[in-house]
Design a protein around this motif. Structure first.
Motif, short mmCIF file in Angstrom:
data_model
loop_
_atom_site.label_atom_id
_atom_site.label_comp_id
_atom_site.label_asym_id
_atom_site.label_seq_id
_atom_site.Cartn_x
_atom_site.Cartn_y
_atom_site.Cartn_z
N ARG A 16 -27.55 44.37 21.92
CA ARG A 16 -26.51 44.47 23.16
C ARG A 16 -26.05 43.48 23.73
NH1 ARG A 16 -24.09 48.68 26.29
NH2 ARG A 16 -23.12 48.86 24.39
N ALA A 18 -24.69 40.65 25.99
CA ALA A 18 -23.68 40.24 27.35
C ALA A 18 -24.26 39.54 27.78
CB ALA A 18 -23.62 41.30 27.50
N LYS A 19 -24.26 37.93 27.37
CA LYS A 19 -24.27 37.06 28.37
C LYS A 19 -23.54 37.06 29.68
CE LYS A 19 -28.11 35.36 28.15
NZ LYS A 19 -29.32 36.00 28.43
N GLN A 20 -23.81 36.03 30.22
CA GLN A 20 -23.40 35.64 31.60
C GLN A 20 -21.87 33.77 30.76
OE1 GLN A 20 -24.91 34.56 34.74
NE2 GLN A 20 -23.33 35.09 36.44
N LYS A 23 -17.71 33.82 28.06
CA LYS A 23 -16.39 34.44 28.80
C LYS A 23 -15.33 33.37 28.44
CE LYS A 23 -18.15 31.79 32.16
NZ LYS A 23 -18.90 32.11 34.13
N THR A 46 -14.51 38.31 29.62
CA THR A 46 -15.53 38.72 28.59
C THR A 46 -15.43 39.43 27.55
OG1 THR A 46 -16.37 40.51 30.28
CG2 THR A 46 -16.83 38.49 31.31
N GLU A 48 -18.72 41.17 24.91
CA GLU A 48 -19.80 42.22 24.46
C GLU A 48 -19.84 41.96 22.94
OE1 GLU A 48 -19.91 45.35 27.19
OE2 GLU A 48 -20.48 43.89 29.23
N ASP A 50 -22.55 44.29 19.54
CA ASP A 50 -23.27 45.60 19.90
C ASP A 50 -23.48 45.15 17.98
OD1 ASP A 50 -23.81 46.55 21.71
OD2 ASP A 50 -22.50 48.24 22.03
N LYS A 68 -25.96 35.14 19.24
CA LYS A 68 -25.65 34.32 20.90
C LYS A 68 -25.49 33.02 21.06
CE LYS A 68 -29.66 35.02 22.42
NZ LYS A 68 -30.26 34.89 23.51
N ARG A 155 -16.74 44.36 22.40
CA ARG A 155 -15.78 44.21 23.14
C ARG A 155 -15.34 43.20 23.98
NH1 ARG A 155 -13.80 48.50 25.28
NH2 ARG A 155 -15.89 50.28 23.48
N SER A 163 -10.87 47.49 29.07
CA SER A 163 -11.42 46.53 27.90
C SER A 163 -10.71 47.50 26.81
CB SER A 163 -13.28 46.67 27.88
OG SER A 163 -13.77 47.97 27.80
#
Length: 171
Positions: A16, A18-20, A23, A46, A48, A50, A68, A155, A163
């Motif tokens: 997964r 889901a880094k800050q 966005k 944002t 995300e 998978d 990423k 997502r 979402s």
């Protein structure tokens, strides 16, 4: 480890991302029908991702830092634009020099060309943004095969509790 019948099982893992910094901020309006749409507004979206892949040995599946970086780059492509869909059956886009006009239900809505990103999507929705990210992440099929990736789900969130996700199985 072996399965029934003596054939080796290949373990799968889900990574997964889901880094800050995954966005983007963008303006948009959702089109509901030929005569109804939202007013222009914006969100801090944002993203995300998978990624389901096979273990390749050495206690890892692949260098997911590559994905990423790709997601962050795609977010930058969308950041600080007003997004207009080019594939909507209810919206016609006209480009005229420094301006873009969105024609909707008899209205001619003006935008500065420098503020607008025309995306090949049907509507400026979470569902379509997720599909756009998914399509872009799946462009390099050779890399996906080399990394033994079986599935990807993207997502996109427009805020807490709201979402949409799109998923594709590869291979």
């Amino acid at each position: 480890m072996s399965a029934q019948g003596g054939t080796a099982m290949q373990e799968r893992v889900t990574i997964r991302l889901a880094k800050q910094n995954m966005k983007f901020s963008a303006g948009h309006f959702t089109i509901f029908s030929a005569s109804e749409r939202e007013r222009l507004h914006g969100h801090n979206f944002t993203v995300e991702v998978d990624i389901e892949a096979r273990m390749l040995g050495n206690g890892m599946c692949f260098d997911y830092g590559l994905y990423k970086d790709r997601v962050v780059a795609l977010c930058r492509e969308l950041n600080e634009w007003t997004i207009l869909p080019t594939r909507s059956p209810y919206l016609r886009i006209e480009e005229d020099g420094d301006h873009v006009y969105a024609h909707f239900d008899g209205q001619r809505i003006p935008f500065l060309r420098g503020d607008v990103l025309l995306l090949p999507i049907e509507n400026a929705t979470l569902e379509e943004f997720a599909g756009w990210f998914l399509q872009r992440l799946c462009e390099d099929r050779e890399a996906l095969r080399a990394h033994a990736i079986d599935a990807i789900e993207v997502r996109v969130l427009s805020g807490p509790g709201q979402s949409a996700g799109r998923r594709v199985r590869l291979g």
